[in-house]
Each structure stands twice: as structure tokens, then as C-alpha cells.
Design a protein around this motif. Structure first.
Motif, PDB file in Angstrom:
ATOM      1  N   VAL A   1     -14.259  26.896  13.085  1.00 20.71           N
ATOM      2  CA  VAL A   1     -15.406  26.122  12.602  1.00 20.71           C
ATOM      3  C   VAL A   1     -14.959  25.211  11.463  1.00 20.71           C
ATOM      4  CG1 VAL A   1     -17.646  26.273  11.424  1.00 20.71           C
ATOM      5  CG2 VAL A   1     -17.130  27.826  13.318  1.00 20.71           C
ATOM      6  N   GLU A   2     -14.144  25.751  10.583  1.00 23.79           N
ATOM      7  CA  GLU A   2     -13.631  24.968   9.454  1.00 23.79           C
ATOM      8  C   GLU A   2     -12.861  23.743   9.939  1.00 23.79           C
ATOM      9  OE1 GLU A   2     -10.456  25.719   5.870  1.00 23.79           O
ATOM     10  OE2 GLU A   2     -11.707  27.412   6.470  1.00 23.79           O
ATOM     11  N   LYS A   3     -12.048  23.917  10.976  1.00 22.90           N
ATOM     12  CA  LYS A   3     -11.299  22.782  11.541  1.00 22.90           C
ATOM     13  C   LYS A   3     -12.247  21.703  12.048  1.00 22.90           C
ATOM     14  CE  LYS A   3      -7.293  25.412  13.172  1.00 22.90           C
ATOM     15  NZ  LYS A   3      -6.627  25.937  14.377  1.00 22.90           N
ATOM     16  N   HIS A   4     -13.309  22.139  12.707  1.00 18.88           N
ATOM     17  CA  HIS A   4     -14.293  21.179  13.224  1.00 18.88           C
ATOM     18  C   HIS A   4     -14.958  20.416  12.079  1.00 18.88           C
ATOM     19  CE1 HIS A   4     -14.489  22.151  17.566  1.00 18.88           C
ATOM     20  NE2 HIS A   4     -14.052  23.336  17.168  1.00 18.88           N
ATOM     21  N   ILE A   5     -15.319  21.142  11.029  1.00 16.00           N
ATOM     22  CA  ILE A   5     -15.983  20.497   9.892  1.00 16.00           C
ATOM     23  C   ILE A   5     -15.067  19.459   9.255  1.00 16.00           C
ATOM     24  CG2 ILE A   5     -16.874  20.889   7.554  1.00 16.00           C
ATOM     25  CD1 ILE A   5     -17.876  23.621   8.634  1.00 16.00           C
ATOM     26  N   LEU A   6     -13.803  19.817   9.099  1.00 12.13           N
ATOM     27  CA  LEU A   6     -12.846  18.874   8.510  1.00 12.13           C
ATOM     28  C   LEU A   6     -12.650  17.648   9.393  1.00 12.13           C
ATOM     29  CD1 LEU A   6     -10.237  21.406   7.087  1.00 12.13           C
ATOM     30  CD2 LEU A   6     -11.887  20.024   5.802  1.00 12.13           C
ATOM     31  N   ALA A   7     -12.933  17.809  10.691  1.00 11.56           N
ATOM     32  CA  ALA A   7     -12.858  16.683  11.626  1.00 11.56           C
ATOM     33  C   ALA A   7     -14.225  15.999  11.771  1.00 11.56           C
ATOM     34  CB  ALA A   7     -12.364  17.171  12.986  1.00 11.56           C
ATOM     35  N   ARG A   8     -15.134  16.282  10.836  1.00  8.73           N
ATOM     36  CA  ARG A   8     -16.480  15.689  10.778  1.00  8.73           C
ATOM     37  C   ARG A   8     -17.351  16.103  11.964  1.00  8.73           C
ATOM     38  NH1 ARG A   8     -16.354  12.441   6.463  1.00  8.73           N
ATOM     39  NH2 ARG A   8     -18.363  11.482   6.846  1.00  8.73           N
TER      40      ARG A   8
END
Length: 204
Positions: free
Chosen positions: A132-139
Motif C-alpha cells: 500500500v505504501e508503494k502505491h501511495i508513493l506512486a500517487r
């Protein structure tokens, strides 16, 4: 999103905004304090407990509804008038959007400023949280886990709970009318082709 190790904030300038002092809120607070004194705090507690018990009883009977926290209507006086829910196999944000657009019902969804607790409640593993964190960092906020919640106050009625359950049942049965699209950057759903004609409400 917030967890025990890190936090991700909004972009500038929003994250630095102090905001406008809530002058109207201060005036409203004074009025509410007078109202509470007039009605009586115990009466409000009784009313909220009655509504919470009624909601829990109805929601427990609905297939596909997951209730978080104490589900026993008999214990309604020992909990707040807030019920967190999910619908099996449906995104909390999608359910919230349908309730809003098609039922005129406002609920809050997400992690409610309690990300570590909600992730624990939902059984999100550390590995899933990292994804989820990776997705958030990818907006992309469309994968943030969460629930949606209903809450009761002095002004709510059993009829409103009946209406909520009716619309929620329509959602569960997939009988909603719109085709919903997700805005990944915001993590929110909206019906395809929807737009608001603000000229109906404001003169520019």
C-alpha cells in the motif's frame, strides 16, 4: 497514510496551511452546550444507545455486512454511537460513494486517523502495508485499506437507520444504478458522467 514507522502528508501548500479560525464553530459550540443542558446528557446517551442497538440488530441480519467492534445490541450503552462496517468483497470507498451519490447518505470511510489500529483490525500484514505504501508513493491511494462508519447523534432517528439499511441492501445486491470509476490519486469513487451544475446553487 500513517503507521508506526512513518507518515505521508499532503503536498505543499496544503500541508502547511494553518487554516481559518473556526469562529462559527465557537458560536455553534456555545449553542450546543445550552442544548445539552436543556435536553440532559443522560437523555442523549439513552437516545444514542437505543439507535445503536437498533442499527446493530438490523445490520447483523444483513448478509455480507462485516461489523467491527461489539456487535451485541444489548451492550449498546457500553459503546459509542458509532458503528464501523464493511461489505464483503467491496471497497469501503466504493460503498461510501454509492451511499452518498445514490442514497444521499454521508458516511466517513478510510482509517479514521487511526491507521495502525484499523490495519490491525482488518488483519493487514506488514507485507501488505508495504505494498500500500508503494502505491501511495506512486500517487495511488486506491488501495488504502479501511472501513466505513455510521454515527448517531441527538438528531438521528430509527427511520434514518431504516433508510440506511435499505440503501446498503441495494449496494450489497449490486442493484445500484451508476457505473463507478475510481480516482486513484484521491482514492475516491464517482459515477461515470456525473457532474454538478453549481449554477443551480450559486449565482456567479
Amino acid at each position: 497514510i500513517v503507521d508506526l514507522e512513518s507518515a505521508y502528508w499532503k503536498d505543499l501548500p496544503e500541508r502547511e496551511e494553518a487554516g481559518t479560525p473556526d469562529i462559527v464553530g465557537v458560536v455553534a459550540l456555545a449553542k450546543v452546550v445550552r442544548l445539552i443542558e436543556e435536553v440532559g446528557f443522560n437523555s442523549i446517551i439513552d437516545h444514542e444507545a437505543e439507535l445503536t442497538a437498533y442499527a446493530l440488530k438490523n445490520l447483523k441480519a444483513m448478509p455480507g455486512v462485516v461489523i467491527y467492534g461489539d456487535k451485541d445490541p444489548k451492550n449498546a450503552r457500553n459503546r459509542l454511537g458509532v458503528v464501523s462496517l464493511n461489505v464483503k468483497d467491496m471497497d469501503h470507498a466504493l460503498v461510501s460513494a454509492i451511499l452518498s451519490y445514490e442514497g444521499g447518505i454521508g458516511v466517513r470511510n478510510g482509517c479514521f486517523c487511526a491507521h495502525p489500529y484499523v490495519k490491525c483490525l482488518l488483519g493487514v500484514t506488514p507485507e501488505q502495508a508495504k505494498e500500500v505504501e508503494k502505491h501511495i508513493l506512486a500517487r495511488d491511494r486506491s488501495t488504502i485499506p479501511g472501513t466505513f462508519r455510521i454515527s448517531f447523534g441527538l438528531y438521528n432517528t430509527k427511520e434514518e437507520i431504516d433508510q440506511f439499511c435499505k440503501v446498503l441492501d441495494m449496494v450489497i445486491r449490486k442493484e445500484y444504478k451508476g457505473k463507478y470509476l475510481v480516482d486513484k490519486e484521491r482514492g475516491e469513487y464517482y459515477p461515470e458522467g456525473f457532474s454538478t451544475d453549481f449554477s443551480k446553487f450559486f449565482n456567479f
